[in-house]
Design a protein around this motif. Sequence first.
Motif, PDB file in Angstrom:
ATOM      1  N   TYR A   2       7.119   9.770   0.960  1.00 44.42           N
ATOM      2  CA  TYR A   2       5.947   8.899   0.892  1.00 44.42           C
ATOM      3  C   TYR A   2       6.134   7.727   1.858  1.00 44.42           C
ATOM      4  CZ  TYR A   2       4.404  11.065  -3.543  1.00 44.42           C
ATOM      5  OH  TYR A   2       3.969  11.922  -4.518  1.00 44.42           O
ATOM      6  N   GLU A  50       0.841  -1.188   0.000  1.00 43.61           N
ATOM      7  CA  GLU A  50       0.000   0.000   0.000  1.00 43.61           C
ATOM      8  C   GLU A  50       0.878   1.241   0.000  1.00 43.61           C
ATOM      9  OE1 GLU A  50      -3.872  -1.674   2.497  1.00 43.61           O
ATOM     10  OE2 GLU A  50      -2.288  -0.562   3.557  1.00 43.61           O
ATOM     11  N   THR A  51       0.613   2.159  -0.930  1.00 41.03           N
ATOM     12  CA  THR A  51       1.311   3.441  -0.967  1.00 41.03           C
ATOM     13  C   THR A  51       0.515   4.435  -1.793  1.00 41.03           C
ATOM     14  OG1 THR A  51       3.452   4.523  -1.361  1.00 41.03           O
ATOM     15  CG2 THR A  51       2.744   2.926  -3.013  1.00 41.03           C
ATOM     16  N   ASP A  52       0.501   5.685  -1.381  1.00 43.13           N
ATOM     17  CA  ASP A  52      -0.151   6.779  -2.106  1.00 43.13           C
ATOM     18  C   ASP A  52      -1.592   6.440  -2.484  1.00 43.13           C
ATOM     19  OD1 ASP A  52      -0.010   9.406  -3.226  1.00 43.13           O
ATOM     20  OD2 ASP A  52       0.144   8.522  -5.228  1.00 43.13           O
ATOM     21  N   GLY A  53      -2.299   5.774  -1.571  1.00 43.09           N
ATOM     22  CA  GLY A  53      -3.691   5.428  -1.828  1.00 43.09           C
ATOM     23  C   GLY A  53      -3.895   4.257  -2.749  1.00 43.09           C
ATOM     24  N   LYS A  54      -2.820   3.614  -3.154  1.00 41.92           N
ATOM     25  CA  LYS A  54      -2.915   2.463  -4.053  1.00 41.92           C
ATOM     26  C   LYS A  54      -2.614   1.183  -3.282  1.00 41.92           C
ATOM     27  CE  LYS A  54      -1.609   5.159  -8.123  1.00 41.92           C
ATOM     28  NZ  LYS A  54      -1.760   6.461  -7.425  1.00 41.92           N
ATOM     29  N   ARG A  55      -3.220   0.076  -3.752  1.00 40.34           N
ATOM     30  CA  ARG A  55      -3.072  -1.210  -3.072  1.00 40.34           C
ATOM     31  C   ARG A  55      -2.819  -2.290  -4.125  1.00 40.34           C
ATOM     32  NH1 ARG A  55      -5.447  -3.521   1.934  1.00 40.34           N
ATOM     33  NH2 ARG A  55      -5.791  -5.763   1.631  1.00 40.34           N
TER      34      ARG A  55
END
Length: 697
Positions: free
Chosen positions: A141, A97-102
């Motif tokens: 991030y 998970e990072t920057d709202g992405k999975r």
Amino acid sequence: GNPNGGQGGDGQIAKNVTMQFTPGWDWIQPVRDRNTGIWDEVSITTTGSVKVEHPYVITKVPGARIPSGNQKDALVKATVELENTSAHTQSGSVVCETDGKRLTQTVVLSPGEHKTVTFEEITIKNPRLWWPNGIGRQELYDMNIFFNQNDGISDSHSTRYGIREITSEKDPTTGGRKFYVNGQPIYMTGGNYIASDWLLRLSPERYRAEVRFHAEMNVRMIRVWGGALLERPEFYDACDEYGILVFQDLWGTGDCNGAWEDPMKKDSRERRWEYPDNHTLFLRSVEDQVKMIRNHPSLCLWCGGNEWPLAEDIDETLKNTLFPRLDPERLYTSFSTDTLFTRNAIGGVGDGPYGIQEPEWFFTFRSTPFNPEAGSVGSPEIESMREMMTDEELAGFPRPGRRTHIAWQHHKDLGYRDHLERYGDVTDIEAYSKYAQVVNYDQYRSFMEGWASRMWEWYTGILIWKTQNPWTSLRGQMYDWFLDVNASFYGTKKGCEPLHPQYNIVGKQVELVNTALSTHRVSVKASLYKPDGSTIWEKIEAATIKANSVNRMFSIPLPEDIEGVYFLKLELEEEGRLITDNIYWLTTTPKNYRGLADLPQVKPEVKATLEKEGDQYTGTILLTADKNISFFNRLKVFDKESGKRILPVHYSDNYITLMPGDKKEIQLQFSSRLAEDRIEIVIDSWTSERLICPITR
């Protein structure tokens, strides 16, 4: 061989995979226990059957970017290692998970299996880019990776990264390594960093203060020197946050590893080429440390050893196998003056020198195009010297024709030659310290201005030897072991301003230096002053200075009716706003600045405010000069009851000279548990007795 002193004692320390300076160096005494014992944090963690380890984040920033405005896409790719620690097959999903992405992958692991999982590349829209100090913001991030099974999360690992891309080339014009960040060339200024403390009493707070000092000096790179150690993660966290790129040496030095014959060493030069004894342990240690810090955006390059390559088989493995496997995006150079990194323009091992120089030398001597270490003096302030030595020892300060007390040798005094006597008779330790600071400032401002004058023409970068010391040394430092700054700090800070007007003391010409990435339309005003504060000459000229460039501007005349000291003030304005100024004390009688002692005695008007929130103090000092010159004002903060200094203090400026009518506002920040009424701010000045600042709270 002698096991103590010299450069690494008898060299036997290098038979181990360890920090090499502890037998002693020319800037430190031997550490009796060497590197014995547990010195870092020891912890026990528990996981489920599947362990998550060593995430690796690669970021790509195509094209040449600028710090402002909307950004084109950037790419982020991550890998992670999974280990099944059980005797049974384990299945589940690994999630990133990072920057709202999975991102999710299903994984099956056999008993005891170790597997590297590569996630799909992520496109980041309008990314917040990470830039070096003085160029742009340091955006960061978070990434969280975990292994999910039916019964919950087996293990997780969080890491912080920055979106940036660093590339480099051997510059065909200069012969030095030229670094690019996000497609833009970055002129590298910085310093060599030994270790935070010689007894390895390390803390996040001390790391942060030291890295912040480097950012405040306007430098962009720290070289973690090969005779020390690879620092703890908190050091690199601070570098990430302050935009300080890291030139990371491994554990090797030319002194111990056989760059030259040395009768102090126990083994032959050829035998020392084979150090350390356990090559497998060395490579396993490198692998461990690479995995520990490779996600830090501040980490710029890897270097095998200081001034000399590591053992041939180790170097070849690092170059051809280990770094291509573990960190392929970063440069690896075999040693600090390797031809891959720079061109040896000066002979020897291609770095240095290390002693005090005439200010003109920095503008005329053509050094190595990216010199990884060249240094000078750096005597600390009088308060630090009094904590290091007794009154008797201090009274034996160096002076011509008299034997210096051995304590000065113990603390590795480098010596100022005749530079202090140019300012007056050095009659006591107070005069010694006073003159040392004004020499420190001028020495390092000239140092950085001389190099910047030839940016991209002769040089791609310069790293000072050194910016700090891990113990109470008298040489090569911008701040001392007590974390008190000296005038070297502010001379460096001035000379490294990203947009900077300077005086070429050889060409007698004003130059304008821009090491940042924007074009500026500015005006430069030059004024000459007599010691009494009267103006004798002025000139203003407009200029357009492009990014990463040097403009040669107008000449400065030599005053005809002055014998001795006079002053030059440069002021840089943009859109009617003062950006910076730069004040020089010059002389018509070469190497004689004794006229500074005859400046009119004057106290600047002082207004001070101080606020406290928790243990954090912030303050503002406003200094205003009258019709006279107020020379070299040094702010200090004390506990008024004990008389002890409060350290560290972060000042926006210090050692401040005011020309007639000038105003200067200085911000300061420090941490202390003392009550507000115990805080005392003082000013030590060349042109007045010590001032105690009245504080408005």
